[in-house]
Every structure is written in structure tokens, then in C-alpha cells.
Design an enzyme around this catalytic site. Structure first.
Site, short mmCIF file in Angstrom:
data_model
loop_
_atom_site.label_atom_id
_atom_site.label_comp_id
_atom_site.label_asym_id
_atom_site.label_seq_id
_atom_site.Cartn_x
_atom_site.Cartn_y
_atom_site.Cartn_z
N GLY A 119 0.34 -5.41 1.06
CA GLY A 119 -0.69 -5.27 0.05
C GLY A 119 -0.57 -6.03 -1.33
N GLY A 173 0.84 -1.35 0.01
CA GLY A 173 0.30 0.52 0.06
C GLY A 173 0.76 1.66 -0.12
#
Length: 360
Positions: free
Chosen positions: A115, A67
């Protein structure tokens, strides 16, 4: 011609090809990308001519480094809440990928972390290459493995997942296969051929046979030979005991693991150990994601996340000042608070019908 859209979609024959397109940021995910990935999956589900989805990353450095942790850092410093909404949608996307009804082929070439693991390792067909470096490195920045990572790591053989979760170390193709984070090894040079061939695959069986046709044996890994000390050391009930056992093995790799642990956030280490152990007792990915959302929400409020990102990514001085500073100062009550319901002023993720919170 350059295309600055963060997610590129291209239908090739029977396949929807999705490319994460932020190569200068190692294809790090932001909220817009998460939403666009969800929209792309909806398109693929509705379109009867699409037999499979392939996920790849732009550039040659990796699928996705995780992320956008700088944005999370800035949001936390400003007292915002946007990161919680990002995680809410990201975790829902992770669950959707795991349940996607058509073959979802993730090309985990290069760096695939955080992520990036969430949008790939829950897929039905996961491909690694000799360039793959797969990791959940959150403890080093004062955070805890999320995106369903605690479930993936809890399912790894023996205590391999605990080792990877606590140290945040990255693994190559063979070790990713050993730990259940990937399914197939394909040399990076053959990925263009593979994607071309997948365009011709019209059924799930044809998709799988196509991938298997390109699969070969990966270069040797490291973890299989280290299983002895990993299982013996990480089977301990506390992080303190894990460190003590690692230091006592006399193995240089174990000593290095102990040294790595002592540089990570003490709070993140203890919460991570509890999260992986709890994830092993939960009955679905959705229940684990519910748990991870509670943990992430609480970690967002702690000083270690901002400090860890500052030290590792923003200022890059490599000297985070953790609070508390030692493992001994992180008590069981503090750890348990990360797993408690979020309370009346916050909304749970609510993916599982009955969110489970087993005792630590």
C-alpha cells in the site's frame, strides 16, 4: 511534543506536507488514514494557495510498509467484510493520486511496500533515496499485488516486473528507477533541504525544477545486469516453466529466485502471473484497479491469506501451510475464478467506465 494523529498536515509556503504518522507500525495504512489522505487531497485541490503536495513518512525506517495486514488477517478470520471496504477506498485513493491535478511529490525514503507503493508510485514526482526498499511482497503472504501494482509492474522493461511481482523482492533506488517505480534519486540527507525548497515553488514547473536541482545519480543497482536471465525465464507462460528455467540457468541469483518462488503461495503465484499479464492489456489504471478489487475480494475468501499472514507476521514461524500446497494442484479454472465478476451479492469497484476482463 508527540502527536499521535495518524496523518499530519502542515502547510509550508505553497506546499501541503502530508506525513503518515504511525512510525512504530512502519506507517502502515488503515482505513482512517486512507480517508484522511483523501480529505487532504480535497483540501489541496480547493486551496488556490497550495501549489503542490509532498507525502512523507514519520520516522527514519520508511514511507509506508503497506496496509495494516494484521487487521486484514483478523477480519478474514472473523468472517468480516471490513477489509473489502478498506480496499475499495484505498484503490479509489490510488486512482485519485494518479489523476491529481497538482504536483504530488512522494518521498519514497526507506521501506515503501504494498500500500505504500500505492500512495507513492502513482504520483507525478516520485523520489527515492539510498535507503529506499521498494516492493510488492504479496505472494509471500498468500495475496496478490494490488493498489495498481500490477499495472506498474506490467509496464517495467522486459520481464522485470514479472520477476518482482512473483518473488516479492525489494529493490533499491537505481532498480526502482529502472523499473519505472520512481523518477528521481535524492540522497536522504538532502530531503529536509528539498522539502524546504518546495515550499517556495509556486508553479508546477517550479516544483519540478526544484526536485531536479536536488537530483543526483543513485548507487548502482542489480537488475540491469540480470536482465538476460530474467527476460528469458519470466517470459514463460506458466509459473512451473518459470521455475524450471530459473533452475536451469546455472546463475546463483536465478536459483535463489526459484527457491523464493517455491516458498510462496502456489495459488497467489499463478493468480499474480495472470494479473500482471492481464494488466498489460488493460487500457487504464482504473480498469486495472477494478480487476485488482475482484482478485483481492476473492483472495480474501481463500485460506492462504490468513495462513500466510499467520506464518510471516503473527506467529512468525515462517512455515505457511498453503492450500493447495503445490503449483500442480492449482488449475486454470481456479485461477480464472479470481477474475470473474463478483456477482449479485457484491459490489464491483467500478472505477473504469467499462471494466475490462480480457481472456488470460
Amino acid at each position: 511534543m508527540n502527536d499521535d494523529r495518524p496523518v499530519l498536515l502542515d502547510i509550508r509556503g505553497h506546499c501541503l506536507h502530508i506525513t503518515l504518522n504511525r512510525p512504530r507500525a512502519l506507517n502502515a495504512l488503515d482505513h482512517t488514514m486512507v480517508r484522511q489522505l483523501g480529505e487532504a487531497l480535497s483540501r489541496a485541490e480547493r486551496d488556490g494557495t497550495i501549489a503542490s503536495v509532498v507525502l512523507a513518512g514519520a520516522g527514519e525506517r520508511g514511507l509506508c510498509a503497506g496496509g495494516d495486514i494484521r487487521a486484514v488477517h483478523d477480519d478474514a478470520r472473523a468472517g468480516g467484510r471490513a477489509s473489502l471496504e478498506f480496499w475499495r477506498d484505498e484503490y479509489r485513493l490510488n486512482a485519485r493520486i494518479a489523476r491529481f491535478p497538482k504536483p504530488y511529490v512522494a518521498l519514497m525514503d526507506g521501506i515503501t511496500m504494498g500500500g505504500g507503493v500505492g500512495v507513492s508510485a502513482h504520483g507525478g514526482i516520485r523520489v527515492v533515496t539510498e535507503r529506499s526498499r521498494v516492493a510488492m511482497p504479496e505472494t509471500g503472504i498468500g495475496f496478490v499485488p494490488d493498489v495498481g501494482g500490477t499495472r506498474l509492474l506490467a509496464a517495467a522493461p522486459g520481464e522485470l516486473g514479472t520477476h518482482l511481482a512473483l518473488t516479492g523482492r525489494s529493490v533499491g533506488a537505481a532498480d526502482a528507477l529502472l523499473c519505472g517505480l520512481a523518477d528521481h534519486y535524492v540522497p536522504a540527507a538532502r530531503l529536509p533541504e528539498l522539502t524546504d525548497a518546495l515550499a517556495e515553488a509556486a508553479t508546477p514547473a517550479e516544483v519540478l525544477r526544484t526536485v531536479e536541482r536536488f537530483t543526483s545519480e543513485p548507487p548502482a543497482g542489480e537488475l540491469a545486469a540480470q536482465r538476460g536471465w530474467i527476460d528469458a525465464c519470466y517470459g514463460a507462460d506458466t509459473v512451473e516453466e518459470i521455475v524450471r528455467r530459473l533452475d536451469g540457468t546455472g546463475d546463483p541469483a536465478a536459483a535463489q529466485a526459484a527457491a523464493t518462488l517455491l516458498t510462496a503461495s502456489p495459488t497467489a503465484l499463478k493468480v499474480t502471473l495472470a494479473a500482471v499479464r492481464r494488466a498489460a492489456r488493460l487500457d487504464s489504471l482504473e480498469a486495472v484497479l477494478d480487476q485488482e478489487f475482484r482478485v483481492s475480494s476473492r483472495a480474501f475468501e481463500q485460506p492462504d491469506l490468513v495462513e500466510g499472514v499467520r506464518a510471516r507476521i503473527v506467529d512468525k514461524d515462517g512455515s505457511p501451510q498453503w492450500k493447495p500446497a503445490t503449483l500442480a494442484e492449482v488449475d486454470a479454472q481456479h485461477v480464472a475464478a479470481f477474475f470473474a465478476p463478483l456477482g449479485p451479492d457484491a459490489t464491483e469497484l467500478g472505477l473504469a467506465p467499462r471494466p475490462a476482463t480480457p481472456d488470460a
